[in-house]
Design a protein around this motif. Sequence first.
Motif, mmCIF file in Angstrom:
data_model
loop_
_atom_site.group_PDB
_atom_site.id
_atom_site.type_symbol
_atom_site.label_atom_id
_atom_site.label_comp_id
_atom_site.label_asym_id
_atom_site.label_seq_id
_atom_site.Cartn_x
_atom_site.Cartn_y
_atom_site.Cartn_z
ATOM 1 N N PRO A 1 0.788 -1.240 0.000
ATOM 2 C CA PRO A 1 0.000 0.000 0.000
ATOM 3 C C PRO A 1 0.821 1.292 0.000
ATOM 4 O O PRO A 1 0.269 2.373 -0.058
ATOM 5 C CB PRO A 1 -0.820 -0.092 1.289
ATOM 6 N N ASN A 2 2.158 1.201 0.069
ATOM 7 C CA ASN A 2 2.941 2.426 0.127
ATOM 8 C C ASN A 2 3.325 2.923 -1.259
ATOM 9 O O ASN A 2 3.425 2.169 -2.205
ATOM 10 C CB ASN A 2 4.184 2.252 1.002
ATOM 11 N N ASP B 1 0.349 8.535 11.887
ATOM 12 C CA ASP B 1 0.772 7.144 12.012
ATOM 13 C C ASP B 1 0.068 6.497 13.201
ATOM 14 O O ASP B 1 -0.135 7.142 14.236
ATOM 15 C CB ASP B 1 2.280 7.064 12.254
ATOM 16 N N ILE B 2 -0.296 5.235 13.044
ATOM 17 C CA ILE B 2 -0.880 4.456 14.129
ATOM 18 C C ILE B 2 0.076 3.302 14.413
ATOM 19 O O ILE B 2 0.488 2.594 13.492
ATOM 20 C CB ILE B 2 -2.267 3.899 13.753
ATOM 21 N N GLY B 3 0.422 3.111 15.665
ATOM 22 C CA GLY B 3 1.341 2.046 16.024
ATOM 23 C C GLY B 3 2.784 2.515 15.917
ATOM 24 O O GLY B 3 3.076 3.679 15.667
ATOM 25 N N SER B 4 3.687 1.571 16.081
ATOM 26 C CA SER B 4 5.106 1.905 16.030
ATOM 27 C C SER B 4 5.611 1.865 14.592
ATOM 28 O O SER B 4 5.068 1.144 13.759
ATOM 29 C CB SER B 4 5.898 0.931 16.910
ATOM 30 N N PRO B 5 6.658 2.637 14.283
ATOM 31 C CA PRO B 5 7.209 2.624 12.921
ATOM 32 C C PRO B 5 7.599 1.208 12.503
ATOM 33 O O PRO B 5 8.202 0.467 13.266
ATOM 34 C CB PRO B 5 8.437 3.528 13.026
ATOM 35 N N GLY B 6 7.232 0.846 11.301
ATOM 36 C CA GLY B 6 7.515 -0.492 10.798
ATOM 37 C C GLY B 6 6.547 -1.547 11.286
ATOM 38 O O GLY B 6 6.593 -2.687 10.843
#
Length: 154
Positions: free
Chosen positions: A70-71, A109-114
């Motif tokens: 999706p990116n 952003d939702i959650g931690s990066p990655g």
Amino acid sequence: MKVLLPLALLTVGAAPVDHPRSYLLSIGQIPLKDTESIEAFAIETWGLQFQSICHIPSGWRIKAGSSATPNGVIEGNGSQGATWFNHGSPKELRAFVLVTLYAPVQRVDIGSPGNGIPATFKGTATISTDDGDLQRALSYRNITLTPARHCPSG
């Protein structure tokens, strides 16, 4: 069985539904001082598909695309100072890309990066100043989406 039916209906009603919709994307509302110019931009995207570059500003290079995930990315840079934009909402960057979104715009952003869901739009604008270049953050605040099925004609 009668007890489980209402629970099953609730889960069906609460499930997110993909509604792909097409939009013309515009970039603007970038704060500039009198002596500053936009010389480039780069925006990482999430959850959208690029359909078409509707027009390319004179003296600029535009790159847009996404991978099998999706990116994606949309980038642009002016070739020289004369082609840079000296106003924060340049008309050349209005309705210049046709995209399809598969979910509502994710603002942060939702959650931690990655290990989470990135914001739909996150990037920077490179600003030329009297003291050199600097970066200004770009986000959903700098993006305007106008419903459309195709690029404007003319």
